[in-house]
Design an enzyme around this catalytic site. Structure first.
Site, PDB file in Angstrom:
ATOM      1  CG  ASN A 106      -8.284  -2.268  -2.788  1.00  0.00           C
ATOM      2  OD1 ASN A 106      -7.249  -2.654  -2.226  1.00  0.00           O
ATOM      3  ND2 ASN A 106      -8.922  -1.182  -2.427  1.00  0.00           N
TER       4      ASN A 106
ATOM      5  CG  HIS B 128      -4.320  -6.022  -1.397  1.00  0.00           C
ATOM      6  ND1 HIS B 128      -3.201  -5.242  -1.172  1.00  0.00           N
ATOM      7  CD2 HIS B 128      -5.383  -5.206  -1.225  1.00  0.00           C
ATOM      8  CE1 HIS B 128      -3.580  -4.006  -0.892  1.00  0.00           C
ATOM      9  NE2 HIS B 128      -4.889  -3.952  -0.905  1.00  0.00           N
TER      10      HIS B 128
ATOM     11  CG  ASP C 203      -1.826  -1.247   1.245  1.00  0.00           C
ATOM     12  OD1 ASP C 203      -1.285  -2.349   1.397  1.00  0.00           O
ATOM     13  OD2 ASP C 203      -3.051  -1.120   1.101  1.00  0.00           O
TER      14      ASP C 203
ATOM     15  CG  ASP D 227      -3.894  -1.330  -2.572  1.00  0.00           C
ATOM     16  OD1 ASP D 227      -4.376  -1.874  -3.589  1.00  0.00           O
ATOM     17  OD2 ASP D 227      -4.544  -1.126  -1.538  1.00  0.00           O
TER      18      ASP D 227
ATOM     19  CG  HIS E  39      -9.983  -2.476   4.428  1.00  0.00           C
ATOM     20  ND1 HIS E  39     -10.886  -2.045   3.486  1.00  0.00           N
ATOM     21  CD2 HIS E  39      -8.910  -1.654   4.342  1.00  0.00           C
ATOM     22  CE1 HIS E  39     -10.369  -0.988   2.864  1.00  0.00           C
ATOM     23  NE2 HIS E  39      -9.192  -0.736   3.363  1.00  0.00           N
TER      24      HIS E  39
ATOM     25  CE1 TYR F  91      -2.060   2.749  -2.252  1.00  0.00           C
ATOM     26  CE2 TYR F  91      -4.266   3.458  -1.682  1.00  0.00           C
ATOM     27  CZ  TYR F  91      -3.194   2.625  -1.480  1.00  0.00           C
ATOM     28  OH  TYR F  91      -3.244   1.663  -0.513  1.00  0.00           O
TER      29      TYR F  91
ATOM     30  CG  HIS G 167      -7.163  -4.216   1.871  1.00  0.00           C
ATOM     31  ND1 HIS G 167      -7.367  -3.291   0.870  1.00  0.00           N
ATOM     32  CD2 HIS G 167      -8.404  -4.667   2.226  1.00  0.00           C
ATOM     33  CE1 HIS G 167      -8.668  -3.187   0.633  1.00  0.00           C
ATOM     34  NE2 HIS G 167      -9.312  -4.000   1.438  1.00  0.00           N
ATOM     35  CB  VAL G 168      -5.506  -3.210   7.298  1.00  0.00           C
ATOM     36  CG1 VAL G 168      -5.770  -2.402   8.558  1.00  0.00           C
ATOM     37  CG2 VAL G 168      -6.688  -4.097   6.962  1.00  0.00           C
TER      38      VAL G 168
HETATM   39 FE   LIG Z   1      -6.059  -2.178  -0.540  1.00  0.00          FE
END
Ligand SMILES: [Fe+2]
Ligand SMILES: *[C@@H]1O[C@H](CO)[C@@H](O)[C@H](O)[C@H]1NC(C)=O
Ligand SMILES: *[C@@H]1O[C@H](CO)[C@@H](O)[C@H](O)[C@H]1NC(C)=O
Ligand SMILES: *[C@@H]1O[C@H](CO)[C@@H](O)[C@H](O)[C@H]1NC(C)=O
Ligand SMILES: *[C@@H]1O[C@H](CO)[C@@H](O)[C@H](O)[C@H]1NC(C)=O
Length: 462
Positions: free
Chosen positions: A225, A310, A160, A188, A320, A191, A347-348
């Protein structure tokens, strides 16, 4: 009667929070995560200069490298020249790239090149050159040692990342750690989808931002995502279009039919990459692939079995929460049967490490849905704390569940030093400390060769 029940519940709760792990009370400066301006990432000088250079493993065993780059104006030259370091009068090799570009609404990418160079010597520094004349750029990387059970090797882990001022600190800290040889990136990336029309210029700036690491050591890619870029409002219907055009992986070498899931061997590790955002139900391509993949892992050759995905299966953050649950339900029993050592997720946007636990007894009628201690289970690490524009996820569920060993809402990255078939040293480094300071650490014992219980070191007893 009711009061007795309440009293019992209260007791249970106290017991629970006693068994639970550590919620770090480290106090950090809360700054807004802001993207660095576009001007921070100028194109390199020279006509049609190659940019956004990145490399990754190019086959299943580490004798091949995929070199990827972009040229803004012209398709040619699309070749890479490379040679092993150190020897005089070396013959220089040349490889031609597969060149492509893509459109995303009104954005047209530069020419994207992917060259696979093969039959490299193990444990060798290679130099490589891209571009021509004044726009020639030179880089280098070191190939891994030959795959084998006691080969030491050091991985970095990050997720991320994005392109904020915090992302910059994470990357700089990681680069300053001279030990790490390959990055395991848990998804990720740029962005770009934070911007109107998913402004793909932000994919370009991200490629330039990370080049100082990605051009010199392989980054093993996982899709998150923010790679989906599905935007029907502007007729962008192909999920993962920018990501799959820009980041190639050696998926065919592991008989995968999609770049979104694949595996590699590197030194003493077997790394399986999964896609949280592709179908994984029974009979789907990813499910069938993984089912056939586990029996191929030979722990006598690669003792360390590591999975990257992820969306975390075990995460006690309110952000999440339980998003990884359906995938856990599908695959967790395989992870236990095959004694996966480690699962890294992102993700988190905070950091968390679990104890070795599993939750595979549950069926829809028996009510046994509490994770239990399991020496065959992986340690799950959530490392989505790269520093992206969405900021920190600083709201944890309370009390801390017993499966959670350590959690902290800070940006950072991790380092995994595999020593031999039984021992690996794992450390987490938060951005607000200098790189040598370790905020969480653990001696990990291999699940196949030495399935003993691990003990957290004192350094995380904050
Ligand atoms: Fe994510
Ligand atoms: C794409 O369209 C948007 C919105 O109309 C506009 O702001 C932007 O400048 C356009 N970009 C290009 C490359 O034409
Ligand atoms: C990113 O980090 C590097 C190294 O610390 C620093 O030189 C550079 O100014 C930073 N970039 C920005 C935009 O803050
Ligand atoms: C569900 O679990 C219970 C208790 O372990 C067991 O008796 C039952 O047979 C299981 N049901 C199915 C459909 O497997
Ligand atoms: C494996 O590495 C650990 C940690 O460095 C060390 O204590 C152990 O003796 C090593 N095992 C062997 C067989 O060398």
């Amino acid at each position: 009667m009711a009061s007795i029940v309440w009293f019992l519940l209260l007791l249970l709760n106290i017991a629970k929070s006693c068994q639970g792990g550590i919620t770090s009370h480290y106090v950090r400066k809360m700054e807004a995560s802001m993207d660095m301006p576009i001007e921070t990432f100028p194109q390199p000088l020279g006509d049609n200069a190659p940019e956004q250079v990145h490399i990754t493993q190019g086959d299943h065993i580490g004798r091949s490298v995929i070199i990827s780059w972009l040229t803004p104006m012209d398709r040619f030259p699309n070749t890479v020249t490379y040679w092993p370091a150190g020897r005089q009068h070396n013959h220089k090799h040349k490889a031609r790239a597969v060149t492509t570009y893509y459109r995303y609404y009104n954005y047209t990418s530069g020419y994207i090149h992917h060259a696979t160079i093969k039959k490299l010597k193990y444990n060798t520094r290679y130099f490589y050159e891209l571009g021509s004349h004044k726009a020639t750029r030179r880089f280098s990387f070191v190939t891994p040692p030959e795959v084998g059970p006691d080969v030491p090797y050091t991985f970095g882990i990050m997720g991320d990342l994005g392109q904020t001022y915090d992302s910059n600190i994470t990357l700089e800290h990681y680069i300053s750690n001279r030990k790490a040889q390959t990055m395991l990136f848990v998804g990720d990336l740029s962005y770009a989808d934070h911007y109107p029309l998913h402004d793909n210029v932000r994919w370009d700036t991200w490629g330039r931002f990370v080049e100082k690491s990605t051009a010199y050591q392989p980054w093993i890619w996982t899709a998150g995502n923010h790679e989906i870029d599905f935007l029907p409002e502007i007729d962008e219907y192909t999920p993962f279009k920018p990501y799959m055009n820009r980041y190639h992986v050696p998926y065919r070498a592991s008989q995968s039919t999609s770049p979104l899931w694949y595996s590699i061997k590197r030194a003493s590790a077997y790394i399986i990459v999964l896609s949280s955002y592709s179908a994984y139900g029974k009979y789907t391509p990813q499910y069938s692939w993984l089912e056939q993949e586990f029996p191929k892992v030979n722990r006598a050759e690669t003792p360390w079995l590591i999975v990257l995905l992820h969306s975390p299966w075990y995460n006690s953050n309110n952000y999440h929460y339980m998003e990884g649950e359906s995938m856990r339900v599908m695959f967790e029993s395989w992870f236990i049967e095959n004694k996966v050592d480690l699962v890294f997720s992102g993700h988190v946007h905070s950091y968390e490490r679990t104890n070795r636990i599993s939750n595979v007894r549950y069926n829809i009628t028996n009510g046994q849905s509490t994770p239990i201690k399991d020496t065959s289970a992986p340690v799950y690490i959530t490392i989505g704390d790269g520093g992206n524009i969405e900021g920190l996820a600083n709201s944890f569920t309370e009390p801390q569940p017993s499966y959670s060993a350590f959690r902290e809402a800070s940006f950072g990255h991790a380092i995994l030093e595999i020593k031999n078939r039984t021992h690996a040293h794992y450390t987490w480094h938060r951005n607000h400390d200098n790189e040598p300071i370790v905020a969480d650490s653990l001696w990990l014992y291999n699940r196949h060769w030495y399935p003993e219980e691990e003990h957290s070191s004192a350094s995380n007893m904050v």
